[in-house]
Design a protein around this motif. Structure first.
Motif, PDB file in Angstrom:
ATOM      1  N   ALA A 166      56.601  33.063 -31.652  1.00 51.16           N
ATOM      2  CA  ALA A 166      57.688  32.075 -31.644  1.00 51.16           C
ATOM      3  C   ALA A 166      58.931  32.671 -32.287  1.00 51.16           C
ATOM      4  CB  ALA A 166      57.251  30.832 -32.408  1.00 51.16           C
ATOM      5  N   ARG A 167      60.063  32.564 -31.590  1.00 47.20           N
ATOM      6  CA  ARG A 167      61.358  32.968 -32.148  1.00 47.20           C
ATOM      7  C   ARG A 167      62.337  31.848 -31.839  1.00 47.20           C
ATOM      8  NH1 ARG A 167      61.211  39.179 -31.966  1.00 47.20           N
ATOM      9  NH2 ARG A 167      63.352  39.094 -32.683  1.00 47.20           N
ATOM     10  N   THR A 168      63.612  32.135 -31.953  1.00 50.94           N
ATOM     11  CA  THR A 168      64.594  31.141 -31.506  1.00 50.94           C
ATOM     12  C   THR A 168      65.463  31.787 -30.435  1.00 50.94           C
ATOM     13  OG1 THR A 168      66.312  31.776 -33.066  1.00 50.94           O
ATOM     14  CG2 THR A 168      64.717  30.095 -33.804  1.00 50.94           C
ATOM     15  N   TRP A 169      65.979  30.959 -29.555  1.00 49.11           N
ATOM     16  CA  TRP A 169      66.858  31.474 -28.508  1.00 49.11           C
ATOM     17  C   TRP A 169      68.101  32.117 -29.132  1.00 49.11           C
ATOM     18  CZ3 TRP A 169      67.658  33.553 -24.192  1.00 49.11           C
ATOM     19  CH2 TRP A 169      68.925  33.554 -23.601  1.00 49.11           C
ATOM     20  N   GLU A 170      68.577  31.528 -30.228  1.00 48.21           N
ATOM     21  CA  GLU A 170      69.775  32.046 -30.881  1.00 48.21           C
ATOM     22  C   GLU A 170      69.530  33.482 -31.365  1.00 48.21           C
ATOM     23  OE1 GLU A 170      68.564  28.998 -31.084  1.00 48.21           O
ATOM     24  OE2 GLU A 170      70.249  27.892 -30.243  1.00 48.21           O
ATOM     25  N   ASP A 171      68.332  33.736 -31.853  1.00 52.86           N
ATOM     26  CA  ASP A 171      67.974  35.078 -32.307  1.00 52.86           C
ATOM     27  C   ASP A 171      67.819  36.016 -31.101  1.00 52.86           C
ATOM     28  OD1 ASP A 171      66.777  37.220 -33.682  1.00 52.86           O
ATOM     29  OD2 ASP A 171      64.779  36.391 -33.285  1.00 52.86           O
ATOM     30  N   LYS A 223      69.178  35.823 -28.116  1.00 55.94           N
ATOM     31  CA  LYS A 223      70.420  36.172 -27.410  1.00 55.94           C
ATOM     32  C   LYS A 223      71.306  37.094 -28.252  1.00 55.94           C
ATOM     33  CE  LYS A 223      73.451  32.233 -28.334  1.00 55.94           C
ATOM     34  NZ  LYS A 223      74.268  31.193 -27.734  1.00 55.94           N
ATOM     35  N   ALA A 224      71.160  37.003 -29.566  1.00 58.73           N
ATOM     36  CA  ALA A 224      71.958  37.895 -30.412  1.00 58.73           C
ATOM     37  C   ALA A 224      71.591  39.362 -30.152  1.00 58.73           C
ATOM     38  CB  ALA A 224      71.727  37.548 -31.881  1.00 58.73           C
ATOM     39  N   HIS A 225      70.360  39.590 -29.689  1.00 55.14           N
ATOM     40  CA  HIS A 225      69.923  40.971 -29.435  1.00 55.14           C
ATOM     41  C   HIS A 225      70.061  41.373 -27.972  1.00 55.14           C
ATOM     42  CE1 HIS A 225      67.888  40.121 -33.256  1.00 55.14           C
ATOM     43  NE2 HIS A 225      68.041  41.415 -33.456  1.00 55.14           N
ATOM     44  N   SER A 281      63.744  26.657 -29.864  1.00 53.80           N
ATOM     45  CA  SER A 281      62.569  27.543 -29.903  1.00 53.80           C
ATOM     46  C   SER A 281      62.539  28.413 -28.657  1.00 53.80           C
ATOM     47  CB  SER A 281      61.273  26.737 -29.922  1.00 53.80           C
ATOM     48  OG  SER A 281      61.241  25.927 -31.040  1.00 53.80           O
ATOM     49  N   CYS A 282      62.118  29.646 -28.850  1.00 56.18           N
ATOM     50  CA  CYS A 282      61.966  30.555 -27.708  1.00 56.18           C
ATOM     51  C   CYS A 282      60.644  31.290 -27.907  1.00 56.18           C
ATOM     52  CB  CYS A 282      63.130  31.536 -27.652  1.00 56.18           C
ATOM     53  SG  CYS A 282      62.980  32.718 -26.314  1.00 56.18           S
ATOM     54  N   PHE A 283      59.729  31.092 -26.988  1.00 58.87           N
ATOM     55  CA  PHE A 283      58.412  31.714 -27.112  1.00 58.87           C
ATOM     56  C   PHE A 283      58.399  32.987 -26.277  1.00 58.87           C
ATOM     57  CE2 PHE A 283      58.021  27.346 -28.203  1.00 58.87           C
ATOM     58  CZ  PHE A 283      57.183  27.359 -29.303  1.00 58.87           C
ATOM     59  N   VAL A 284      57.973  34.064 -26.907  1.00 58.13           N
ATOM     60  CA  VAL A 284      57.958  35.363 -26.237  1.00 58.13           C
ATOM     61  C   VAL A 284      56.508  35.692 -25.906  1.00 58.13           C
ATOM     62  CG1 VAL A 284      58.562  37.798 -26.441  1.00 58.13           C
ATOM     63  CG2 VAL A 284      59.930  36.073 -27.631  1.00 58.13           C
ATOM     64  N   LEU A 301      72.186  36.804 -18.062  1.00 60.63           N
ATOM     65  CA  LEU A 301      71.079  36.023 -18.623  1.00 60.63           C
ATOM     66  C   LEU A 301      71.530  35.042 -19.709  1.00 60.63           C
ATOM     67  CD1 LEU A 301      68.003  35.540 -19.255  1.00 60.63           C
ATOM     68  CD2 LEU A 301      68.128  37.501 -20.736  1.00 60.63           C
ATOM     69  N   VAL A 302      72.249  35.552 -20.702  1.00 54.49           N
ATOM     70  CA  VAL A 302      72.596  34.711 -21.854  1.00 54.49           C
ATOM     71  C   VAL A 302      73.492  33.553 -21.421  1.00 54.49           C
ATOM     72  CG1 VAL A 302      73.891  34.678 -24.018  1.00 54.49           C
ATOM     73  CG2 VAL A 302      72.240  36.504 -23.573  1.00 54.49           C
ATOM     74  N   ASP A 303      74.502  33.855 -20.610  1.00 56.36           N
ATOM     75  CA  ASP A 303      75.422  32.788 -20.180  1.00 56.36           C
ATOM     76  C   ASP A 303      74.683  31.741 -19.355  1.00 56.36           C
ATOM     77  OD1 ASP A 303      77.422  34.057 -21.444  1.00 56.36           O
ATOM     78  OD2 ASP A 303      78.319  34.947 -19.649  1.00 56.36           O
ATOM     79  N   ALA A 304      73.800  32.215 -18.481  1.00 50.96           N
ATOM     80  CA  ALA A 304      73.082  31.271 -17.611  1.00 50.96           C
ATOM     81  C   ALA A 304      72.213  30.334 -18.453  1.00 50.96           C
ATOM     82  CB  ALA A 304      72.228  32.033 -16.600  1.00 50.96           C
ATOM     83  N   VAL A 305      71.507  30.890 -19.431  1.00 45.60           N
ATOM     84  CA  VAL A 305      70.631  30.035 -20.251  1.00 45.60           C
ATOM     85  C   VAL A 305      71.472  29.104 -21.123  1.00 45.60           C
ATOM     86  CG1 VAL A 305      68.861  30.015 -22.049  1.00 45.60           C
ATOM     87  CG2 VAL A 305      68.743  31.694 -20.204  1.00 45.60           C
ATOM     88  N   ASP A 306      72.534  29.633 -21.722  1.00 44.70           N
ATOM     89  CA  ASP A 306      73.393  28.768 -22.552  1.00 44.70           C
ATOM     90  C   ASP A 306      73.941  27.601 -21.736  1.00 44.70           C
ATOM     91  OD1 ASP A 306      73.013  29.970 -24.947  1.00 44.70           O
ATOM     92  OD2 ASP A 306      74.853  31.169 -24.915  1.00 44.70           O
ATOM     93  N   THR A 307      74.288  27.878 -20.493  1.00 46.46           N
ATOM     94  CA  THR A 307      74.792  26.787 -19.643  1.00 46.46           C
ATOM     95  C   THR A 307      73.700  25.749 -19.404  1.00 46.46           C
ATOM     96  OG1 THR A 307      76.338  28.271 -18.578  1.00 46.46           O
ATOM     97  CG2 THR A 307      75.809  26.261 -17.379  1.00 46.46           C
ATOM     98  N   MET A 308      72.473  26.203 -19.182  1.00 47.21           N
ATOM     99  CA  MET A 308      71.376  25.251 -18.968  1.00 47.21           C
ATOM    100  C   MET A 308      71.137  24.418 -20.234  1.00 47.21           C
ATOM    101  SD  MET A 308      70.342  25.404 -15.845  1.00 47.21           S
ATOM    102  CE  MET A 308      72.049  25.672 -15.392  1.00 47.21           C
ATOM    103  N   LEU A 309      71.254  25.057 -21.398  1.00 43.69           N
ATOM    104  CA  LEU A 309      71.056  24.314 -22.653  1.00 43.69           C
ATOM    105  C   LEU A 309      72.172  23.276 -22.833  1.00 43.69           C
ATOM    106  CD1 LEU A 309      69.966  27.183 -25.107  1.00 43.69           C
ATOM    107  CD2 LEU A 309      68.536  25.658 -23.743  1.00 43.69           C
TER     108      LEU A 309
END
Ligand code: FAD
Length: 588
Positions: A240-245, A247-249, A325-328, A450-458
């Motif tokens: 378990a991580r976070t999406w914010e973490d 996307k920062a990478h 939450s972002c599950f890897v 990827l990051v922009d697309a997911v942020d838009t969905m959020l």
């Protein structure tokens, strides 16, 4: 009249008849009769496509090539004496069309030297042919769509003729050598012998690439030849991580942009071997970049033997921290001797949900108590009675009734699978999601979007929530390597597939799913998935998304279906057939 409905129950049609053929000859008869009567004809597999790709139009003909058709389930490992020495390599199997992915996996694993499919989608109830036909893919980072394992197709074209379509280096020996080899075989695989004797062989790279992902218009596929591999084990880990973490990478290295520019230059200005070499270089550059990127998310930073990788993002932020939450989930090749871990029983999900409900609002405390009480009752009663499904029904009912509780529940359900699983490839590559029916859309985007697309969905999820509309499932992100298939989503570039899955019958889903699909297509140059599509794609989308679309149309119109026998509303809408053309008129 006969009614057909797909798995998602969002596509329904009154067909003139549903035929259940029992042999290649019967498939040909059905197509020939439809041609004589001027009727359109479509085949369906397991009906797992949400788009209208598998249905016929009202009052036309359907062919049942689903796993319920017990007569078209033959399969065999192909005898080496039939194989062209130039194409020999990994094991080859021939499979009739009604075989489901799980049936094929089990059968392969039961061979004296166990075999396995190199790639499987998230579930295994599709037919192998139906899955390949829409570009179904899993999370395997290096393999591409399942269609990449196809080596030959036995098809019945729009006029009822049977063709054996192979690439220019064919799998089977030439006709004379094949005849000789066939006489040496004992009575096994009579069905394959019959198909080989009936079909007219065509070794043509373009035709073959059209058939790889044929979206139901390249002919009735009677059987397919697949390249498989020795069985292997996978070790899966979910953290378990976070999406914010995450996307920062997620920053694409300069080398990726340079490799992409070089590929686009080569693609537009070279041909033959130079083009093939440029394609291989681009493929390798993408793979290396992806490995480099994904390593950052590994539990121990070691990407050795990486086989699958995916992210699952909760569309709603955690109430306490405000992060998503972002599950890897990663799997790596495991030692053959490793011991399998048992699957999580459904009741463990409830326990995880209970643990997840820690927020202190009165409503959540009440809900938590209810879960605790329910859990005790379920544990005593339902487990003894073996009624796990009832539990699932109750949870689903709860979600549909009070969808605002979704944020905690998504986390809870995904958390239930945290940790490690170890097992045979086909057990690890698929998840048992059939206990709950879902709906979904999926759009492929370039890795740098990827990051922009997911942020838009959020952002969309947050905005929808204000209007009391909910996404009742996570956003899945999977990477799909390139494919030779003309209608492959990753024909030109590796994609990251952004998938929105929700519970079937989630309120307002009929409006929210197409809206989100449209946003991904328009804002991120998205590529739609032929099966995970909510019937919004247009001919303009098809032309923009699929570089080889016009070549595909030409091949269908000139060679495989000149009379538009396999057209339907869906394939006309996306422009494979001219809009308004009826079966019996020219496709192009
Ligand atoms: C629960 C669920 C999970 C899913 N998971 C994934 C996933 O992880 N990855 C992914 O990419 N997709 C996924 N999908 C989408 C699904 O894999 C595709 O839509 C797939 O095409 C469905 O296969 P099917 O056997 O049900 O084929 P159908 O939906 O019945 O048919 C698909 C197409 O194949 C054609 N067809 C089928 N058989 C033949 C034949 N013998 N000859 C000619 N044409 C034929 C049909 O006409 C149609 O055009 C999922 C769908 C569901 C419902």
């Amino acid at each position: 009249m006969a009614v057909w409905e797909n798995y998602g129950e969002n596509q329904r049609v009154n067909a003139r008849a549903i035929h259940v053929p029992g042999s290649l000859a019967e498939v040909r008869e059905i197509v020939t009769a439809a041609a004589r009567d001027g009727l359109g004809v479509k085949a369906y597999g397991s009906g797992h496509s949400f788009s209208g790709v598998a249905r016929c139009d009202t009052n036309e003909i359907l062919i049942d090539l689903s796993p319920e058709n017990e007569q078209l389930k033959h399969r065999c490992v192909i005898d080496g004496r039939l194989i062209n020495p130039a194409a020999a390599g990994k094991p080859l199997v021939a499979v009739e069309t009604a075989v489901a992915v799980y049936e094929l996996s089990d059968w392969l694993n039961a061979q004296e030297h166990p075999l396995a499919l190199p790639a499987i989608g998230a579930v295994n109830g599709q037919t192998i042919v139906g899955a390949m036909a829409t570009g179904t893919h899993g999370s395997e980072i290096a393999f591409g769509p399942m269609a990449n394992m196809a080596r030959a197709f036995f098809i019945v074209d729009g006029r009822g003729d049977c063709l054996l379509v192979q690439p220019s280096t064919p799998v089977f020996k030439d006709r004379d050598a094949l005849q000789t080899a066939l006489t040496t075989l004992s009575g096994e695989a009579v069905w394959l012998q019959t198909a080989l004797e009936t079909a007219r062989p065509v070794a043509d790279d373009d035709l073959f690439r059209a058939c790889l992902i044929g979206v139901g218009v390249v002919g009735m596929i009677y059987a397919v030849v697949l390249e498989v591999q020795p069985q292997f084990r996978l070790q899966e880990t979910r953290t378990a991580r976070t999406w914010e973490d995450v996307k920062a990478h997620w920053q694409m290295p300069a080398a990726w942009h340079e490799a992409k520019a070089a590929w686009e230059q080569a693609r537009d200005h070279s041909a033959g071997e130079a083009l093939r070499q440029a394609r291989r270089t681009w493929q390798e550059a993408q793979h290396q970049t992806l490995l480099l990127m994904l390593k950052r998310y590994f539990p121990d930073g070691d990407a050795e033997g990486l086989y699958t990788f995916s992210f699952l993002v909760n569309p709603y932020p955690n109430r306490a921290e405000g992060t998503h939450s972002c599950f890897v989930t990663v799997s790596t090749l495991a030692e053959p001797a490793s011991v399998d871990s048992p699957r999580e029983p459904a009741l463990d999900r409830l326990r995880a949900i209970d643990q997840a409900c820690t927020t202190q609002s009165w409503f959540l405390r009440l809900r938590r108590s209810l879960f605790r009480g329910a859990q005790r009752i379920f544990n005593r009663l339902f487990r003894r009675l073996g009624l796990d499904e009832v539990l699932t029904d109750i949870l689903v009912w709860f979600l549909r009734t009070v969808p605002s509780t979704i944020d905690d529940l998504i986390d809870a359900v995904l958390r239930a699978d945290l940790g490690q699983r170890l097992g045979l490839s086909h057990d690890i590559l698929t998840r048992e999601v059939y206990e709950v029916k879902g709906w979904g859309i999926e759009v492929g985007v370039s890795l740098d979007r990827l990051v922009d697309a997911v942020d838009t969905m959020l952002a969309q999820a947050a905005e929808m929530r204000r209007r009391r509309r909910y996404l009742t499932g996570p956003i899945a992100l999977r990477f799909v390597a390139m494919t030779e298939a003309m209608l492959g989503m990753s024909a030109d570039e590796m994609t990251v597939q952004v998938e929105i899955t929700i519970l079937k019958d989630t309120p307002h889903a009929e409006r929210t799913l197409p809206r989100l699909e449209r946003i991904l297509l328009d804002r991120y140059d998205g590529v739609f998935h032929w099966g995970l599509e909510w019937d919004v794609a247009s001919v303009e989308d098809a032309r923009r998304s699929y570089r080889h679309f016009e070549t595909f149309r030409r091949i269908v119109g000139e060679h495989l279906d000149p009379d538009s026998r396999f057209a339907n509303t869906y394939t006309r809408r996306v422009g494979i057939y001219t809009t308004g053309s009826e079966a019996g008129s020219a496709a192009i």
